[in-house]
Write an enzyme that holds these catalytic residues in place. Structure first.
Site, PDB file in Angstrom:
ATOM      1  N   PHE A  38       5.102  84.674  -7.612  1.00  0.00           N
ATOM      2  CA  PHE A  38       3.834  84.284  -8.682  1.00  0.00           C
ATOM      3  C   PHE A  38       3.750  85.855  -9.781  1.00  0.00           C
ATOM      4  O   PHE A  38       2.828  86.284  -8.873  1.00  0.00           O
ATOM      5  CB  PHE A  38       2.658  83.559  -9.030  1.00  0.00           C
ATOM      6  CG  PHE A  38       1.885  82.913 -10.132  1.00  0.00           C
ATOM      7  CD1 PHE A  38       2.434  81.583 -10.730  1.00  0.00           C
ATOM      8  CD2 PHE A  38       1.574  82.990 -10.940  1.00  0.00           C
ATOM      9  CE1 PHE A  38       2.164  80.963 -12.368  1.00  0.00           C
ATOM     10  CE2 PHE A  38       0.081  82.979 -11.954  1.00  0.00           C
ATOM     11  CZ  PHE A  38       0.916  81.511 -12.690  1.00  0.00           C
ATOM     12  N   ASP A  83      -1.457  83.050  -0.108  1.00  0.00           N
ATOM     13  CA  ASP A  83      -1.807  82.240  -1.753  1.00  0.00           C
ATOM     14  C   ASP A  83      -1.685  80.711  -1.842  1.00  0.00           C
ATOM     15  O   ASP A  83      -0.134  80.461  -1.101  1.00  0.00           O
ATOM     16  CB  ASP A  83      -0.740  83.098  -3.032  1.00  0.00           C
ATOM     17  CG  ASP A  83      -1.404  82.610  -4.216  1.00  0.00           C
ATOM     18  OD1 ASP A  83      -2.083  80.848  -3.738  1.00  0.00           O
ATOM     19  OD2 ASP A  83      -1.140  82.645  -4.999  1.00  0.00           O
ATOM     20  N   TYR A 141      -7.159  72.743  -9.482  1.00  0.00           N
ATOM     21  CA  TYR A 141      -6.359  72.026 -10.150  1.00  0.00           C
ATOM     22  C   TYR A 141      -5.319  71.164 -10.001  1.00  0.00           C
ATOM     23  O   TYR A 141      -4.615  70.647 -10.758  1.00  0.00           O
ATOM     24  CB  TYR A 141      -6.808  72.778 -11.638  1.00  0.00           C
ATOM     25  CG  TYR A 141      -5.980  74.160 -12.429  1.00  0.00           C
ATOM     26  CD1 TYR A 141      -4.390  74.381 -12.255  1.00  0.00           C
ATOM     27  CD2 TYR A 141      -6.767  75.012 -11.700  1.00  0.00           C
ATOM     28  CE1 TYR A 141      -4.272  75.384 -12.359  1.00  0.00           C
ATOM     29  CE2 TYR A 141      -6.296  76.321 -11.990  1.00  0.00           C
ATOM     30  CZ  TYR A 141      -4.949  76.915 -12.230  1.00  0.00           C
ATOM     31  OH  TYR A 141      -3.962  77.671 -12.262  1.00  0.00           O
ATOM     32  N   LYS A 142      -4.680  71.368  -8.404  1.00  0.00           N
ATOM     33  CA  LYS A 142      -2.874  71.162  -8.675  1.00  0.00           C
ATOM     34  C   LYS A 142      -3.364  70.367  -7.799  1.00  0.00           C
ATOM     35  O   LYS A 142      -3.340  69.448  -8.275  1.00  0.00           O
ATOM     36  CB  LYS A 142      -2.097  72.461  -8.305  1.00  0.00           C
ATOM     37  CG  LYS A 142      -2.167  73.698  -9.295  1.00  0.00           C
ATOM     38  CD  LYS A 142      -1.557  74.494  -9.021  1.00  0.00           C
ATOM     39  CE  LYS A 142      -1.244  76.206  -9.219  1.00  0.00           C
ATOM     40  NZ  LYS A 142      -0.732  76.344 -10.409  1.00  0.00           N
ATOM     41  N   ARG A 191      11.162  71.869 -12.839  1.00  0.00           N
ATOM     42  CA  ARG A 191      10.222  71.535 -11.828  1.00  0.00           C
ATOM     43  C   ARG A 191       9.357  69.960 -11.735  1.00  0.00           C
ATOM     44  O   ARG A 191       8.880  69.553 -13.292  1.00  0.00           O
ATOM     45  CB  ARG A 191       8.928  72.596 -11.882  1.00  0.00           C
ATOM     46  CG  ARG A 191       8.709  73.404 -10.615  1.00  0.00           C
ATOM     47  CD  ARG A 191       7.584  74.381 -10.955  1.00  0.00           C
ATOM     48  NE  ARG A 191       6.121  74.051 -11.552  1.00  0.00           N
ATOM     49  CZ  ARG A 191       5.376  74.466 -11.436  1.00  0.00           C
ATOM     50  NH1 ARG A 191       5.246  75.003 -10.972  1.00  0.00           N
ATOM     51  NH2 ARG A 191       4.250  74.272 -12.417  1.00  0.00           N
TER      52      ARG A 191
HETATM   53  C1  LIG Z   1       1.030  80.834  -7.004  1.00  0.00           C
HETATM   54  C2  LIG Z   1       0.191  80.673  -8.352  1.00  0.00           C
HETATM   55  N1  LIG Z   1      -0.807  81.797  -8.201  1.00  0.00           N
HETATM   56  C3  LIG Z   1      -1.593  81.973  -8.767  1.00  0.00           C
HETATM   57  C4  LIG Z   1      -1.662  81.604  -9.682  1.00  0.00           C
HETATM   58  C5  LIG Z   1      -2.924  82.073 -10.592  1.00  0.00           C
HETATM   59  O1  LIG Z   1      -3.499  80.957 -10.978  1.00  0.00           O
HETATM   60  P1  LIG Z   1      -4.683  80.922 -12.080  1.00  0.00           P
HETATM   61  O2  LIG Z   1      -4.452  81.163 -13.492  1.00  0.00           O
HETATM   62  O3  LIG Z   1      -6.059  79.622 -11.867  1.00  0.00           O
HETATM   63  O4  LIG Z   1      -5.546  82.220 -11.649  1.00  0.00           O
HETATM   64  C6  LIG Z   1      -1.013  80.590  -9.671  1.00  0.00           C
HETATM   65  C7  LIG Z   1      -1.143  79.550 -11.169  1.00  0.00           C
HETATM   66  O5  LIG Z   1      -0.566  78.531 -11.577  1.00  0.00           O
HETATM   67  C8  LIG Z   1      -0.089  80.334  -8.976  1.00  0.00           C
HETATM   68  O6  LIG Z   1       1.158  78.694  -9.801  1.00  0.00           O
END
Ligand SMILES: Cc1ncc(COP(=O)(O)O)c(C=O)c1O
Length: 431
Positions: free
Chosen positions: A128, A200, A225-226, A390
């Protein structure tokens, strides 16, 4: 030839589903097929009451006194208590704070600083963006090199770093493909080289049981939030294994076990991570446990929402969640095979269930327009550039009929070529 699966087969599976009653705990519009809980979890009914109470009574009437009377100040730790069993941690190792991105920066920096004589950080090439940006920035700031590898080559990359390996940072379940690492094996491979690992868990926490302690993981971050349903922009969390906090397991039974000499330090120190925030001391003195990873004032309303959402997990059997998640994703893949042949879709997610998180991703060069056409038919998935459609599966409220509806709608928009309408090509800010 196998008998094709039908809508009534899906309805029958829903009737037999032991998790079926949990769907009633959520607000879900009747006509919507929601397969985007891996982006924003649905609204748990109890959240509206909890936030209403926090705004109207605690804030409106209690004013500043609610930091004590409603224990707003204890929210990060209270959330840690609720979260710990979902990720195989103890309450003393988890705290809610900040965003996942900020927490990645904190933990990768902290892990790197625990390894001053080593200078390689291993990360996945298609991780990500926040993970990748954090690792790149931390490497630049601390004079480390980054090895980026594809998921299947991670173990080799870790081994090749050898005694220079400082930190491995990986997303347990890939946000695009849903590929899931073997957490125990990769953690073990990292430790074999003397490295530390930061996981993560954005697409893991709440999606299936995670066993951070059992895997001997060092650090983890995750998203509220997921799959945890904490609401848009909900606070994230950090996990620090107690051995990195200087905490001793049961000191009476382990008199010889000394606290580590070099516990983890928060690279963003702030008053909330201080041992005595209300002493307002000039010198920073980190709090004893995982509280040291806090920085500033908790976002109370968001934390209230997340806490309420987590209360719904108290009686959830996570093994059942995983079992249903696998059944739903298997069904999705089967229906894609049966109904979408010849339309140019490829499966981006692993076919092997043990390597797949709680989502199914397809690729198609026109995927964006197709996702928009599905949304127009009340089937909500999402699109990830350049070509990923997705579909997230959230077993507390996703039904087998939702899977049926989604693939049936996809077949229909392909058959009718509805997706070719120009209105589905208009780019939106959020995809
Ligand atoms: C794998 C992963 N890491 C980090 C994040 C970033 O999260 P945030 O924008 O809440 O910091 C996301 C967001 O979708 C994600 O899917």
């Amino acid at each position: 030839m196998a008998v094709p699966f039908t809508a009534s087969d899906a309805a029958r599976l829903d009737e037999l589903d032991p998790l079926r009653p949990f769907r009633d705990r959520f607000v879900l519009p009747e006509a919507v097929t929601y397969l985007d809980g891996n982006s924003l979890g649905a609204l748990p009914k109890r959240v509206a009451d909890a936030v209403g109470e926090a705004v109207t009574r605690q804030w409106g009437e209690g004013l500043v006194g609610s930091w004590n009377t409603a224990d707003w100040i204890g929210l990060p730790q209270r959330i840690g208590v609720l979260l710990a069993p979902l990720i195989g941690a103890t309450a003393a190792e988890v705290v809610a704070c900040d965003s996942t991105t900020i927490n990645i920066h904190k933990l990768v920096t902290a892990a790197r600083k625990l390894q001053p004589t080593r200078d390689i950080i291993v990360c996945e090439r298609t991780n990500f963006p926040s993970d990748a940006y954090a690792v790149q920035a931390i490497a630049r700031a601390t004079g480390a090199s980054v090895i980026e590898a594809d998921a299947h080559d991670i173990s080799e990359a870790i081994a090749s770093a050898g005694s220079r390996l400082a930190v491995v940072e990986l997303t347990h379940v890939h946000y695009k493909t849903g590929y899931m690492y073997d957490m125990a094996a990769v953690t073990e491979a990292t430790h074999r080289q003397g490295g530390l690992i930061v996981w993560d868990l954005a697409h893991s926490a709440g999606a299936f049981p995670v066993d951070l302690s059992g895997c001997q993981a060092d650090f983890a971050v995750g998203c509220g939030y997921k799959y945890l349903n904490g609401g848009p922009g909900a606070p994230a969390f950090v996990y620090v294994a107690r051995r990195h906090l200087g905490l001793v397991d049961n000191p009476l039974q382990n008199p010889g076990q000394n606290p580590v000499q070099n516990p983890v330090q928060n690279p963003l120190p702030g008053w909330m991570g201080h041992a005595q925030p209300f002493d307002f001391a000039h010198e920073y003195q980190p709090a004893a446990g995982v509280d040291r990873m806090l920085t500033g004032t908790p976002s109370v309303l968001s934390m209230v929402a997340l806490e309420a959402a987590l209360l719904d997990w108290a009686d959830v059997d996570l093994a059942q969640v995983r079992k249903k998640s696998v059944a739903l994703t298997e069904l999705f893949i089967r229906l894609v095979d049966e109904q979408l042949e010849g339309y140019g879709f490829d499966l981006a997610s692993p076919r092997v269930a043990a390597q797949r998180g709680s989502q199914v991703s397809l690729t198609h060069p026109e995927g964006y327009a197709m996702v928009q056409a599905l949304i127009d038919r009340n089937v909500i998935g999402d699109f990830r550039a350049p070509d990923i459609l997705r579909f997230g599966v959230t077993p507390l409220y996703t039904r087998y009929v939702d899977i049926w509806n989604a693939v049936d709608a996809l077949r229909a928009i392909m058959h009718d070529e509805t997706w070719k309408q120009p209105r589905f090509r208009t780019p939106k800010h959020v995809t």
